[in-house]
Write a protein that holds these residues in place. Structure first.
Motif, PDB file in Angstrom:
ATOM      1  N   LEU A 126      -9.149  17.930  12.367  1.00  0.00           N
ATOM      2  CA  LEU A 126      -8.556  17.048  11.359  1.00  0.00           C
ATOM      3  C   LEU A 126      -9.099  15.632  11.458  1.00  0.00           C
ATOM      4  N   ARG A 127      -9.442  15.075  10.302  1.00  0.00           N
ATOM      5  CA  ARG A 127      -9.891  13.687  10.229  1.00  0.00           C
ATOM      6  C   ARG A 127      -9.191  13.004   9.057  1.00  0.00           C
ATOM      7  N   PHE A 128      -8.538  11.872   9.327  1.00  0.00           N
ATOM      8  CA  PHE A 128      -7.923  11.093   8.265  1.00  0.00           C
ATOM      9  C   PHE A 128      -9.005  10.340   7.504  1.00  0.00           C
ATOM     10  N   VAL A 129      -9.099  10.609   6.205  1.00  0.00           N
ATOM     11  CA  VAL A 129     -10.119   9.951   5.378  1.00  0.00           C
ATOM     12  C   VAL A 129      -9.499   9.101   4.282  1.00  0.00           C
ATOM     13  N   GLY A 130      -8.164   9.037   4.256  1.00  0.00           N
ATOM     14  CA  GLY A 130      -7.490   8.237   3.248  1.00  0.00           C
ATOM     15  C   GLY A 130      -7.320   8.995   1.946  1.00  0.00           C
ATOM     16  N   PRO A 131      -6.350   8.592   1.125  1.00  0.00           N
ATOM     17  CA  PRO A 131      -6.151   9.255  -0.170  1.00  0.00           C
ATOM     18  C   PRO A 131      -7.310   8.927  -1.108  1.00  0.00           C
ATOM     19  N   GLY A 178       0.774  12.191  -4.385  1.00  0.00           N
ATOM     20  CA  GLY A 178       0.046  11.353  -5.332  1.00  0.00           C
ATOM     21  C   GLY A 178       0.740  10.035  -5.607  1.00  0.00           C
ATOM     22  N   ILE A 179       2.011  10.082  -5.990  1.00  0.00           N
ATOM     23  CA  ILE A 179       2.734   8.850  -6.292  1.00  0.00           C
ATOM     24  C   ILE A 179       3.015   8.076  -5.015  1.00  0.00           C
ATOM     25  N   LEU A 180       3.234   8.773  -3.918  1.00  0.00           N
ATOM     26  CA  LEU A 180       3.456   8.113  -2.624  1.00  0.00           C
ATOM     27  C   LEU A 180       2.302   7.172  -2.303  1.00  0.00           C
ATOM     28  N   TYR A 181       1.089   7.703  -2.334  1.00  0.00           N
ATOM     29  CA  TYR A 181      -0.061   6.888  -1.947  1.00  0.00           C
ATOM     30  C   TYR A 181      -0.468   5.900  -3.031  1.00  0.00           C
ATOM     31  N   ARG A 182      -0.148   6.177  -4.275  1.00  0.00           N
ATOM     32  CA  ARG A 182      -0.400   5.166  -5.304  1.00  0.00           C
ATOM     33  C   ARG A 182       0.507   3.963  -5.078  1.00  0.00           C
ATOM     34  N   CYS A 183       1.757   4.189  -4.713  1.00  0.00           N
ATOM     35  CA  CYS A 183       2.656   3.071  -4.412  1.00  0.00           C
ATOM     36  C   CYS A 183       2.177   2.293  -3.194  1.00  0.00           C
ATOM     37  N   LEU A 184       1.688   2.981  -2.175  1.00  0.00           N
ATOM     38  CA  LEU A 184       1.179   2.269  -0.999  1.00  0.00           C
ATOM     39  C   LEU A 184      -0.078   1.475  -1.354  1.00  0.00           C
ATOM     40  N   ALA A 185      -0.953   2.067  -2.148  1.00  0.00           N
ATOM     41  CA  ALA A 185      -2.180   1.367  -2.536  1.00  0.00           C
ATOM     42  C   ALA A 185      -1.874   0.118  -3.344  1.00  0.00           C
ATOM     43  N   GLU A 186      -0.779   0.135  -4.102  1.00  0.00           N
ATOM     44  CA  GLU A 186      -0.393  -1.014  -4.926  1.00  0.00           C
ATOM     45  C   GLU A 186       0.667  -1.882  -4.252  1.00  0.00           C
ATOM     46  N   ALA A 187       1.106  -1.474  -3.040  1.00  0.00           N
ATOM     47  CA  ALA A 187       2.177  -2.172  -2.316  1.00  0.00           C
ATOM     48  C   ALA A 187       3.425  -2.296  -3.182  1.00  0.00           C
ATOM     49  N   ALA A 198       0.973  -3.821   5.478  1.00  0.00           N
ATOM     50  CA  ALA A 198       0.162  -3.181   6.512  1.00  0.00           C
ATOM     51  C   ALA A 198      -0.317  -1.807   6.075  1.00  0.00           C
ATOM     52  N   LEU A 199       0.549  -1.053   5.390  1.00  0.00           N
ATOM     53  CA  LEU A 199       0.138   0.274   4.925  1.00  0.00           C
ATOM     54  C   LEU A 199      -0.883   0.177   3.802  1.00  0.00           C
ATOM     55  N   GLN A 200      -0.736  -0.807   2.926  1.00  0.00           N
ATOM     56  CA  GLN A 200      -1.737  -1.016   1.882  1.00  0.00           C
ATOM     57  C   GLN A 200      -3.096  -1.307   2.511  1.00  0.00           C
ATOM     58  N   ALA A 201      -3.107  -2.153   3.524  1.00  0.00           N
ATOM     59  CA  ALA A 201      -4.365  -2.470   4.218  1.00  0.00           C
ATOM     60  C   ALA A 201      -4.925  -1.241   4.916  1.00  0.00           C
ATOM     61  N   ALA A 202      -4.039  -0.403   5.492  1.00  0.00           N
ATOM     62  CA  ALA A 202      -4.499   0.805   6.178  1.00  0.00           C
ATOM     63  C   ALA A 202      -5.134   1.780   5.206  1.00  0.00           C
ATOM     64  N   VAL A 203      -4.547   1.919   4.011  1.00  0.00           N
ATOM     65  CA  VAL A 203      -5.109   2.809   2.994  1.00  0.00           C
ATOM     66  C   VAL A 203      -6.498   2.344   2.596  1.00  0.00           C
TER      67      VAL A 203
END
Length: 420
Positions: free
Chosen positions: A226-231, A332-341, A394-399
């Motif tokens: 497993l490798r985390f590559v981001g959404p 999908g919506i989870l990571y879109r919210c994180l990407a947009e903070a 911090a999560l937005q920056a991590a994404v």
């Protein structure tokens, strides 16, 4: 390199595959394999598509993906879904073998819900990777297991023991179901659910592309593959390339807006949710509420006072315009919210959504709404206490950092050089 990407037609699984395919297409010969209903989106994405199965199989898939009631961890409902899915998977495997008899690719990247693509690829000597939009669902030797209602990290020895028992229960249930369907499982190339090293045979032993960030997940020991590559998300603020155009939501200048979405499925829950949101709009006239059905094939748009019910809202184009998002916990919506903070209230309905809700609340990125009766109080609290979402920056920056650090075309080429 010739690469085939395979996914069912469901948005939460097809859309990440389309995003990956578009990223790989400039440097590789890419095709997307799915059911006939997905081909329009594949074409709009500017990609070559290969349709498999027929309308009858799609009806079965639709009933599996969008049942009339919640499945959650109800064993009989899960068993019925698996039984129906195995029948479709057998037909899918046959169609895939026929497609590869003439023109096999060098690499298959398959969504985790289509493990039969991996067994067919392995039988034909084709490399196989897994695409995993929800990393929390994979089994690990430690940490809280998925599908148990959204477990949090263990804080003491008793909790660790309960989670160990829960992991054994999950594995035992899977083994039991596999045994009941052992003949069909063997025919699909899955004589065992677990390899000798304990890893799950439904995931690639070479590479699992975890389409998330480790910063959101609870501490555990991940599989070596497993490798985390981001959404892999469409560009923010622009229309999603593979979706048909829709009328834009109406935004009122100077007002705060709330988006409410349960994704593309969960039809059994949407009308009840709609009634709740209408009542909430009446109780909170200072806010604008938009409720979306997630239906890319429809075009309705109802506007009454401070409430709108829309057929579809393009997350990439519009989520950044909302002050608060109420959603079901889909990846999908989870990571879109994180990407947009974007602050969120998560009201999970089924499957891994409870696990996502637990992770978001633990990370300070969302409120977990366990009872719909508390929706109004949760919305008021979300606006009154912005500190509840202190983890968002911090999560937005991590994404952003994770996606930038893992260009998939380079990953494919690098791993291809070292593959056996």
């Amino acid at each position: 390199m010739r690469i085939d990407l395979i996914a069912p037609p469901y948005s939460g699984h097809l859309h990440p595959i389309l995003a990956i395919a578009r990223e790989l297409a400039p440097r590789h010969a890419v095709r997307v394999l799915s059911t006939p209903s997905a081909m329009a989106q594949v074409a709009r994405a500017g990609l070559a598509g290969v349709p498999l199965l027929d309308a009858d199989a799609e009806r079965v898939l639709d009933a599996i993906s969008d049942p009339r009631h919640a499945v959650r961890n109800h064993p009989l409902r899960m068993h019925r879904q698996l039984r129906d899915a195995l029948g479709v998977m057998a037909r899918f495997a046959q169609a895939l073998r026929a497609a590869y008899a003439q023109a096999p690719p060098e690499l298959v990247i398959a969504d985790f819900t289509v493990p039969v693509a991996g067994t067919v690829a392995q039988a034909l000597g084709i490399r196989w990777w897994t695409s995993l939009p929800s990393p929390c669902v994979i089994e690990t030797p430690d940490g809280p297991p998925a599908y148990m209602g959204g477990l949090m990290p263990a804080a003491h020895a008793g909790a660790r023991l309960r989670q160990a028992l829960a992991r054994r229960a999950v594995r035992g249930f899977k083994r039991g179901v596999h045994w009941l369907h052992r003949r069909r499982m063997r025919a699909l190339g899955l004589p065992q659910l677990y390899r000798g090293d304990g890893s799950e045979a439904v995931y690639s032993p070479e590479r699992i592309l975890a389409l998330g960030v480790a910063a959101l997940e609870f501490p555990c020991t991940w599989p070596a593959a497993l490798r985390f590559v981001g959404p892999r998300l469409p560009v923010s603020g622009r229309d999603t390339p593979w979706l048909p155009p829709r009328a834009a939501p109406v935004f009122v200048a100077g007002r705060r807006h709330v988006l409410v979405t349960l994704g593309t499925h969960l039809r059994w829950a949407k009308n009840a949710f709609d009634a709740r949101v209408r009542a909430l709009a009446a109780a909170m006239p200072e806010l604008e509420f938009h409720f979306t059905d997630g239906d890319v094939t429809a075009g309705h748009h109802e506007h009454s006072g401070n409430y709108q019910r829309l057929a579809h809202v393009d997350y990439a184009r519009w989520v950044g315009r909302y002050d608060l998002v109420v959603h079901h916990g889909g990846a999908g919506i989870l990571y879109r919210c994180l990407a947009e903070a974007r602050p969120a209230i998560v009201c999970p309905q089924d499957y891994d959504q409870f696990d996502h809700a637990a992770r978001l609340q633990h990370a300070g990125a969302a409120l977990w709404l366990r009872d719909l009766d508390g929706l109004e109080a949760a919305v008021r609290r979300a606006f009154a206490e912005p500190s509840l979402f202190a983890g968002l920056p911090a999560l937005q920056a991590a994404v952003r950092a994770c996606v930038a650090a893992h260009p998939l075309a380079e990953l494919v080429e690098c791993d291809g050089d070292t593959a056996p």
